[in-house]
Design a protein around this motif. Structure first.
Motif, short mmCIF file in Angstrom:
data_model
loop_
_atom_site.label_atom_id
_atom_site.label_comp_id
_atom_site.label_asym_id
_atom_site.label_seq_id
_atom_site.Cartn_x
_atom_site.Cartn_y
_atom_site.Cartn_z
N SER A 142 0.56 5.70 -5.64
CA SER A 142 0.35 5.80 -7.08
C SER A 142 -1.08 6.17 -7.43
O SER A 142 -1.34 6.97 -8.31
N SER A 143 -2.03 5.59 -6.70
CA SER A 143 -3.43 5.80 -7.07
C SER A 143 -4.13 6.83 -6.20
O SER A 143 -5.26 7.20 -6.47
N GLY A 144 -3.47 7.27 -5.12
CA GLY A 144 -4.10 8.24 -4.24
C GLY A 144 -5.09 7.63 -3.28
O GLY A 144 -5.78 8.34 -2.56
N GLU A 145 -5.20 6.32 -3.25
CA GLU A 145 -6.11 5.63 -2.36
C GLU A 145 -5.35 4.50 -1.67
O GLU A 145 -4.28 4.10 -2.11
N GLY A 146 -5.92 4.01 -0.62
CA GLY A 146 -5.27 2.90 0.06
C GLY A 146 -5.74 2.77 1.48
O GLY A 146 -6.69 3.43 1.91
N GLY A 147 -5.04 1.93 2.23
CA GLY A 147 -5.41 1.66 3.60
C GLY A 147 -4.40 2.22 4.57
O GLY A 147 -3.94 3.35 4.45
N LEU A 148 -4.03 1.38 5.53
CA LEU A 148 -3.13 1.83 6.58
C LEU A 148 -1.74 2.17 6.04
O LEU A 148 -1.08 3.08 6.55
N GLY A 149 -1.27 1.44 5.03
CA GLY A 149 0.03 1.77 4.46
C GLY A 149 0.06 3.16 3.85
O GLY A 149 1.03 3.91 4.02
N GLU A 205 0.82 -1.22 0.00
CA GLU A 205 0.00 0.00 0.00
C GLU A 205 0.85 1.26 0.00
O GLU A 205 0.39 2.33 -0.44
N LEU A 206 2.07 1.17 0.50
CA LEU A 206 2.96 2.32 0.42
C LEU A 206 3.22 2.71 -1.03
O LEU A 206 3.41 3.89 -1.35
N TYR A 211 -1.95 5.58 4.72
CA TYR A 211 -2.08 6.50 5.85
C TYR A 211 -0.71 6.80 6.46
O TYR A 211 -0.38 7.96 6.74
N ILE A 212 0.11 5.77 6.65
CA ILE A 212 1.45 5.95 7.21
C ILE A 212 2.32 6.76 6.24
O ILE A 212 3.04 7.68 6.64
N PHE A 213 2.25 6.43 4.95
CA PHE A 213 3.06 7.11 3.95
C PHE A 213 2.71 8.59 3.85
O PHE A 213 3.59 9.46 3.81
N GLN A 214 1.44 8.88 3.84
CA GLN A 214 0.98 10.27 3.70
C GLN A 214 1.39 11.11 4.90
O GLN A 214 1.88 12.24 4.74
N ASN A 215 1.23 10.58 6.10
CA ASN A 215 1.59 11.34 7.30
C ASN A 215 3.10 11.48 7.45
O ASN A 215 3.58 12.46 8.02
N ARG A 216 3.84 10.51 6.94
CA ARG A 216 5.30 10.64 6.95
C ARG A 216 5.74 11.78 6.05
O ARG A 216 6.63 12.56 6.39
N ASN A 217 5.10 11.92 4.88
CA ASN A 217 5.44 13.02 3.97
C ASN A 217 5.10 14.38 4.59
O ASN A 217 5.79 15.37 4.33
N GLU A 218 4.03 14.44 5.38
CA GLU A 218 3.61 15.70 5.99
C GLU A 218 4.26 15.91 7.36
O GLU A 218 3.91 16.87 8.06
N LEU A 219 5.17 15.00 7.75
CA LEU A 219 5.93 15.10 9.00
C LEU A 219 5.03 15.06 10.23
O LEU A 219 5.35 15.66 11.27
#
Length: 288
Positions: free
Chosen positions: A232-239, A226-227, A241-249
């Motif tokens: 790639s698709s802008g959708e997903g689950g917990l992976g 999911e990372l 969620y983790i990836f997006q919040n890591r990018n936003e610090l």
């Protein structure tokens, strides 16, 4: 001259009354509590949380290592606003599809291997070829063949689940005693009925072990996949969620996502698989 049979005289021994017997004292409360498995496990989790909080306070850098309270606060906020529940549902729905499909294929392959020589050669060869191949290595091919979406995720999940479940199931089938095999043949069982009524119940501990290993592999593969797919698709689950919040610090939310993954894994192990073992192999005396 016939002799009458000897009759042994009957007598009765009067036993002395039992006196001054030692009375067993109940175990101390502390020892009775320590004998509870759930309490020991909760204590281990509590110690891990304490060490985590101490390390965060020593670090004094919320961006690098948020504390337990900070993580729980972020977890609570995202649960209330509905973001985390949505990601959990997305991940679990995809996980269950790939997990069930991979387990079913593994069971069919193991049943074919135990009933035919060709199936045995096929399973051993294919397993030796594909089992060492990491599921993440198939992500580019999954993207090429199935495009973005759940189909690609399910493909890599089936690969991660099928081989450990098949290996454990085949090992369990191979260890079934010959006495049980002969009993099944004497009753005229063959083919699927022989597998379902004889082999599966006798090898259930090994099958459950394979299912637990397959669950762990599938859970890790899903988060890692999911990372990539989420990004790639802008959708997903917990992976995602983790990836997006890591990018936003938002490190506290990253830890909240990781904590959610851990809690779901503990629930699957402590509730689903433990309950299944209690009503089957432990109840039947096949496992302590």
């Amino acid at each position: 001259m016939s002799r009458s049979p000897y009759i042994r005289p009957e007598f009765e021994h009067e036993l002395p009354p039992l006196r001054n017997l030692p009375v067993e004292t109940p175990l101390p409360l502390s020892q009775r509590l320590w004998n509870q498995t759930w309490l020991r496990k909760c204590l281990i989790v509590f110690l891990v949380l304490v060490l985590w909080e101490i390390a965060a306070r020593v670090q004094q850098n919320d961006l690098m290592l948020p504390g337990v309270l900070q993580t729980l606060r972020a977890f609570s906020e995202d649960m209330r606003n509905g973001e985390l529940p949505e990601k959990i549902i997305n991940s679990l729905s995809t996980l269950l599809k790939g997990y069930l499909a991979g387990s079913a294929l593994a069971l069919i392959a193991s049943a074919l291997a135990v009933t035919t020589q060709f199936g045995r050669d096929l399973l051993s060869t294919i397993t030796a070829m594909l089992n060492p191949l990491p599921a993440i290595a198939l992500l580019p091919l999954a993207l090429l063949w199935f495009g973005l979406g759940n189909a690609s995720l399910i493909f890599v999940l089936i690969h991660s689940v099928m081989w450990p479940v098949a290996l454990n199931t085949w090992s369990g089938f191979s260890s079934v005693p010959e006495t049980l095999r002969m009993a099944g043949r004497n009753y005229g069982l063959s083919g699927p009925r022989y597998v379902i009524l004889i082999l599966i119940p006798a090898s259930l501990p090994a099958i459950l072990s394979g299912l637990k290993i397959g669950w762990a592999f599938a859970w890790r593969t899903l988060i890692a996949a999911e990372l990539v797919f989420g990004a790639s698709s802008g959708e997903g689950g917990l992976g995602w969620y983790i990836f997006q919040n890591r990018n936003e610090l938002f490190t506290d939310r990253v830890f909240a996502g990781l904590l959610t993954v851990i809690v779901i894994g503990l629930l699957a192990e402590g509730v689903v698989f433990s309950s299944l073992e209690k009503v089957t192999v432990k109840r039947w005396g096949m496992q302590r």
